[in-house]
Design a protein around this motif. Sequence first.
Motif, PDB file in Angstrom:
ATOM      1  N   ARG A  56     -19.100 -14.265  26.193  1.00  0.00           N
ATOM      2  CA  ARG A  56     -19.046 -14.263  27.660  1.00  0.00           C
ATOM      3  C   ARG A  56     -17.654 -13.901  28.162  1.00  0.00           C
ATOM      4  O   ARG A  56     -17.511 -13.150  29.128  1.00  0.00           O
ATOM      5  CB  ARG A  56     -19.442 -15.639  28.186  1.00  0.00           C
ATOM      6  CG  ARG A  56     -20.930 -15.924  28.102  1.00  0.00           C
ATOM      7  CD  ARG A  56     -21.262 -17.252  28.759  1.00  0.00           C
ATOM      8  NE  ARG A  56     -22.686 -17.525  28.745  1.00  0.00           N
ATOM      9  CZ  ARG A  56     -23.237 -18.608  29.269  1.00  0.00           C
ATOM     10  NH1 ARG A  56     -22.477 -19.538  29.816  1.00  0.00           N
ATOM     11  NH2 ARG A  56     -24.546 -18.779  29.219  1.00  0.00           N
ATOM     12  N   ALA A  57     -16.634 -14.462  27.526  1.00  0.00           N
ATOM     13  CA  ALA A  57     -15.259 -14.170  27.955  1.00  0.00           C
ATOM     14  C   ALA A  57     -14.946 -12.688  27.810  1.00  0.00           C
ATOM     15  O   ALA A  57     -14.316 -12.085  28.692  1.00  0.00           O
ATOM     16  CB  ALA A  57     -14.268 -15.004  27.148  1.00  0.00           C
ATOM     17  N   THR A  58     -15.398 -12.089  26.722  1.00  0.00           N
ATOM     18  CA  THR A  58     -15.157 -10.654  26.521  1.00  0.00           C
ATOM     19  C   THR A  58     -15.898  -9.833  27.561  1.00  0.00           C
ATOM     20  O   THR A  58     -15.347  -8.887  28.132  1.00  0.00           O
ATOM     21  CB  THR A  58     -15.599 -10.237  25.108  1.00  0.00           C
ATOM     22  OG1 THR A  58     -14.944 -11.063  24.147  1.00  0.00           O
ATOM     23  CG2 THR A  58     -15.252  -8.793  24.838  1.00  0.00           C
ATOM     24  N   ALA A  59     -17.160 -10.199  27.814  1.00  0.00           N
ATOM     25  CA  ALA A  59     -17.943  -9.468  28.809  1.00  0.00           C
ATOM     26  C   ALA A  59     -17.324  -9.583  30.197  1.00  0.00           C
ATOM     27  O   ALA A  59     -17.245  -8.604  30.942  1.00  0.00           O
ATOM     28  CB  ALA A  59     -19.373  -9.999  28.823  1.00  0.00           C
ATOM     29  N   GLU A  60     -16.853 -10.792  30.558  1.00  0.00           N
ATOM     30  CA  GLU A  60     -16.209 -10.973  31.854  1.00  0.00           C
ATOM     31  C   GLU A  60     -14.929 -10.155  31.959  1.00  0.00           C
ATOM     32  O   GLU A  60     -14.615  -9.610  33.013  1.00  0.00           O
ATOM     33  CB  GLU A  60     -15.907 -12.456  32.085  1.00  0.00           C
ATOM     34  CG  GLU A  60     -17.136 -13.305  32.334  1.00  0.00           C
ATOM     35  CD  GLU A  60     -16.790 -14.780  32.451  1.00  0.00           C
ATOM     36  OE1 GLU A  60     -15.585 -15.102  32.385  1.00  0.00           O
ATOM     37  OE2 GLU A  60     -17.722 -15.590  32.597  1.00  0.00           O
TER      38      GLU A  60
END
Length: 887
Positions: A226-230
């Motif tokens: 999720r952090a990478t996608a954000e």
Amino acid sequence: MTEKDARPDPERLLTAASHEENRGQGRLKIFLGAAPGVGKTYSMLAAAAIKRREGLDVVAGVVETHGRKETQALLLGLEVLPRKLVCYRGITLQEFDLDAALKRAPALILMDELAHTNAPGGRHAKRWHDVQELLDRGIDVYATLNIQHLETLNDIVARITGVVVRETVPDSVLERADVELVDLPPEELLERLKEGKVYVPDMAAHAAQNFFKMANLSALRELSLRATAEGVASVVESYRRRQAPEVIWPTRERLLVAVGPGPNSAKLVRATRRMAAGLRAQWLAVFVESADQRLSSAARAGAIDNLRLAEQLGAQTMTLTARDVVEGVLDLARQRNVTKLVVGKSARPRWRELLRGSIVDQMVQKSGDIDVYVIRGEGGAAKSAPSGLGKKAGTPFAEYAVAVGAAAGVTLLDSAAFRYLALTDLIMIYLAGAVLVASRGHRRPAALYCVLAVLCFDFFFVPPRFTFSVSSADYVVTFIVMAAVALFISGLTVRIRAQAESARLGEMRTVAMHALSRELAGTRGVQAILEAAARHVAEVFESEIIALMPGPGGKLEVRSATGDKRELDEKERSVAQWVFDLGQSAGLGTQTLPVVDALYAPLIGTEGSAGVLRVKPRSRERLLIPDQMLLLESFAHQIGLALEVDRLQESARQAQIEAETERLRSSLLSSVSHDLRTPLAAIIGSATSLLQDQGAPLAEKARELVDNIIEEGQWLAHLVANLIETTRLETGAVALHKELGSLEEIAGSALGRLEKLVSGRKIETSLPPDLPMAPMDAVLMEQVFLNLIENAARHTPPGTPIAISARAQPSGVEVEVADRGPGIPPENLERIFEKFYHAKGSKGAGLGLAICRAILSAHGGRIWAENREGGGASFKLVIPLGGSHAG
């Protein structure tokens, strides 16, 4: 074309956005993993190996292989910076040597374990601070990070794994980086753990029973994904806002979090940051202090620490003073069009909320259309105040003594007047004492006085006297009313005093800022501004001030001082230079070099640091009060803006003078040039006739003189033609007549016209037969070749070769005219294209290259100079292949 087809490629958008945001600074790439052992260091070293093969200068700053052979193999052949040895509590630690890295200045440096805490005594507390300085100095960095070290996920990871991670990195560091996720399924990671590829066997067994559980690893993997996608979405969205602002949604979510001095506010800040990231929303953090009751220095320092955390995480922060905290927060929310308000659940006992009211309940009732999110607070140790901040304890014991003494004194006074006054009059005297005690500004001593006043009145004056019993039940009502009135009066008095104190402090800040702004507005010149600023800061903060400005070479120099000290030693200069280069405060009261006895504040203008202010207070405690620190930051910002305004005014005045000078010079040259053409033509024509007159042959000496007249006359005519051509190009009087032309023909024509000048030299040409024809004005482009070839012939030794080459490029045809002369000093590679500039000792007016640049600019191309390997200069120009043409 459909809308879907018109969308740009996401990878191209991401690359363009990354380059746009990091322009002028080093680029940061983070290899992000869900847990130790997924292969972050291995991936970082593999990526660095590719860069090395591309010719990039790569150095390992900190690489922890943890004994893994495959990782150690990638480190072979890579330059590793020596570690700095730091002795701490009898233990020698190996830390990253930031100064050595800056001195080495590689193109790319590798930094493992970004969240690492440095040993005390270093320049920075955290390794990510070191990385930030490397980036500010223009050095690219590859770093590794585990997801549990991300600041906003700290409490979530603690709940999932049961492990509280103490070393964290602000989300803003991740947001500015290119993130590469190093992903490994939990099953494979557990298999690597069993094989001993993550930890040694003893540690592996312990880890498998605690942190390395399937559920933990799966949850951490989801968080990292999720952090990478954000991060990717944030970068693309940032680029979209700059490139197509008209597409922005007209209304958007905006969040506001109310913070306080307690440790639970940090949790609120992190939670709001996560909500804002999920909603792609702006968010604000505000600390509202009640005007009725001032907080202690330690409490205000805690609130400011929480605001700084919010600022690190990307919030806009502010502090307000309001009579009603709830109304202050809601007023700000309505002014800023906030849609969601985040507050913490109260930890006060229920009976106190019933008695005094609940802030959360009031917030919900009065919020109207604003959504209110109430987040549960968690216990924890309060953060200590920053180093040097004085912690104001509770109410001083002396105030309680004053309350007791006042009660005793009023009782003695009432005893003396007992025979002459009624009991109601004695109560009035006790109430007057309540006002006097409360006027000192302390609630609890005032309340103590009220209780003692009721007890003393009952014991000494209500019959039966000298007992606490009463002869009538009516006196009970009297006691209750007396206590209530006394408490009300004392509370009101304390509140009025607090409001007066708040107003006084606010007025002092306003008056100080107004006085500084007024004097700076009427002051001109850098020296006068610095002297006025230093005098004001010294008076307001009771400090010794030294103002520094950059001198030649960018090194700081002392320009103004208020105390006896007028110079700085080498260590102090290095601190000041660091503050100036990075635009960050350092020294007393900061997290960078806090042991220094002075505060170094940058004077920030619109284009970066304009100077540095060194503030050495006579009283450390007074300067370190949060209000004073904020006021000093405002002063420094105001001074920086004043210096910026003065610089811009001076630049505008110089530009106006230069423009007027250039206009007059161009007018004069244009007039003189046209007036010289006719007599020059007559002189050259007459001298040529003398040579060609067969009836009266000249003597040998006379013939030489006439030849010299013709040669110098032609040179002067060429100079006049260049002057006229320069004027026409600058005024836009030249109309381009573009046609597809052959560079081979144009170069040949120019060489033919300069046959006499280049005789005895080897002319090397490399013009491919398949060279595309470019749209150009053949006459003007021939002038470019003439000027470049003539320039090469006149500034190189006789007999040295001149090379002319061309090759096709995607954007146009690149032409190079090179020689084997002495070359060009590096500092003059750009100046040689200025009008009337010529190298020392060279003949000419310095117009030929300026004309070349003007002609290329008119064609939409460009020209530049380089020094050749082995000696000599190279002039390269690009002629665009696009554009309209006649024919």
